[in-house]
Motif scaffolding. Sequence first.
Motif: not given
Length: 648
Positions: A43, A166, A169-170, A173-174, A176, A190, A230, A232, A622-623
């Motif tokens: 990434k 998965q 991936q989470e 996201e945390d 990023s 993005h 990242q 994108n 999440r988050n």
Amino acid sequence: MASLRSSSSSFTQHCKYDVFLSFRGEDTRSVFISNLNGFLCDKGINTFMDDKKLPIGEEIPAELLKAIESSRISIVVFSKNYASSTGCLDELVKILKCKKKGQFVLPIFYKINPSVVRKQKRKFGKALVKHEQEFDMNKVQIWRVALEKAGKLRGRLYKKGYPQYQFIQEIFEDISPFVGKMKGDYSLLHELNGNKKNWKIKARVTRLWDVYNLKNKDFMSLDMVLLDEQGNHIHARIKDAFVHQFRESLQAGNIYYIKNFGVIPYQIDYKIVTNEHMIKFYATTIVKPAESDHPSIPKYKFECVLFEHLSGRCDKKVHLTDVIGKVSTISPVYEKDKDGKPLKRRIIKIEDKRKLKIQITLWGDLAESITEDVCLDRSKSTILIITSTTVKSFKNQLSLSSTSATKVINLDNQKDYIRWDFEEVVRDKRTIQEIIKFLEQSKSQEAIFYCMAVVKKVNAENGWYYISCTDCPKKAKTIGSTFWCERCKKEFSSPTIRYRLELHVKDESGSSIFVVLDKEAEKIVRIPATQVYTTEIKDEDDDEDVVPKPIKNLLGKTYMFQIEINPNNIFPTKQNFTAIHVFEDHVYKQLQHEQEKNQILPLKRAIDVDVEIEREVPKAKRNGKLIESEASANEEEDVDEKNEEKEK
């Protein structure tokens, strides 16, 4: 999170690394950390992962402390034996000190409950009691306080059975929000939308091409694909009236700062990339080359579609399609009359790892972008990525056709093929027991998985080689003093010796037999089968049951096997799996480092988006919040403790 981001900006603006990974190697290196590190590198995130094992009692090196100080984010992976490593505990103390200065810290509780870390229970408690007998009590107390503080931080809990891909991936996201925005005064792709006019971005031009009107052949625009740090990407367009301002200053592969441009909804029929917006250059748009190449920005990204899903794009003007595969056939270049003018055309066929084939027509100059000699070289496979094609159907047969945006990229070797498919490796990695369970539960019983295992034995009962045709790997039939190949329909007197190795392999879950053939076996033995046959077998009086020394050298070594499961693998008494590709453990890790060095993003298959949507989403917060309850984690730990007692 906004307040934390602003408070940490002063700490992170001069950081060398994006993420520092703190982990206990024996618990997680091969099963989790290598996948996490590979994913983050793919990434465009610059990670620091220490592979060296620190002897017990020794202080962590100064360069390791410096790496922690030079990181924006620390991910601390707490596993059952984390506290037994004094090096890990020293890292944690340093990380928490950096947290006070603004570093973002994300704890990962890998198959253990946060309360075990916070209260130093179970193996954590036992390890600290042992440390008290060997170290100064004040030092141990510092470790205890650090564990208590870390156990109270908001993080993520990984439970057995949760999809690892998965979960990773989470994590991405945390972290990023704490990576890209701290690197400068520019926006990530993005974040672009039509509500703002004074955008500034930093991106690499990965593809650049001219667009012509299909009817009158008039030049219309100069188009490109831009890619940020990242991963994108976005489609950008310069109308013909402004092209003269930018053509000489833009070059594919280079990185630019771009500002004063428009962001509009995607307006054309065929999308080049997955993005709801596209960039529109104005006469006032400013393009400034970056001072130097930035390794944090990948060189390429593609959205390859699996062959079996191409029918969903047939004759639809929604997306152009990227594919990857091995060249199987190639036709000569010939000219076809199109709109009264001769146009070059070449037809090729490529096949994927499941042996599915698709025909592709390359038009114009693309027809000569590859040659027959290169593609038909039997000494190596030619792997191509072909971008931005249309999917058509003729007499119920699907085929692809190139467009003005199409590029043909030759990956040159199988290492690149695996590197480009690294997300697939992470997603499809399984233990031996999980593969066997798949056979028990799956109706189709056809799949491709990746499995890391150790070679324990080479089975020589069925021999370690076979006699084949000289022109193909097909097994030859013996007819008197000559040999016959059914595939090539030819007779010959001198056959070729090729490997057929039955390897008894084992991982943490169980054991099985992986069959490795021909060139893949030669790759790990490092000596051609003919040479081994000549020098070893003849010395042993042609005893086929004797395993030659070069093959014995495989024992005890760890490899990443890409195995194919099909009905031929299934036997009443045992399971033999065919290994399509084999990579040594250090080569597999090297590919991860090459990704970080070369910044080549793996293929993100467009179909993955649909698959992820269709999967049942586990009940998870999440988050950055814990994804499972402490009670359920405690139940799992109780089972693990009982299993450990039984083993003792």
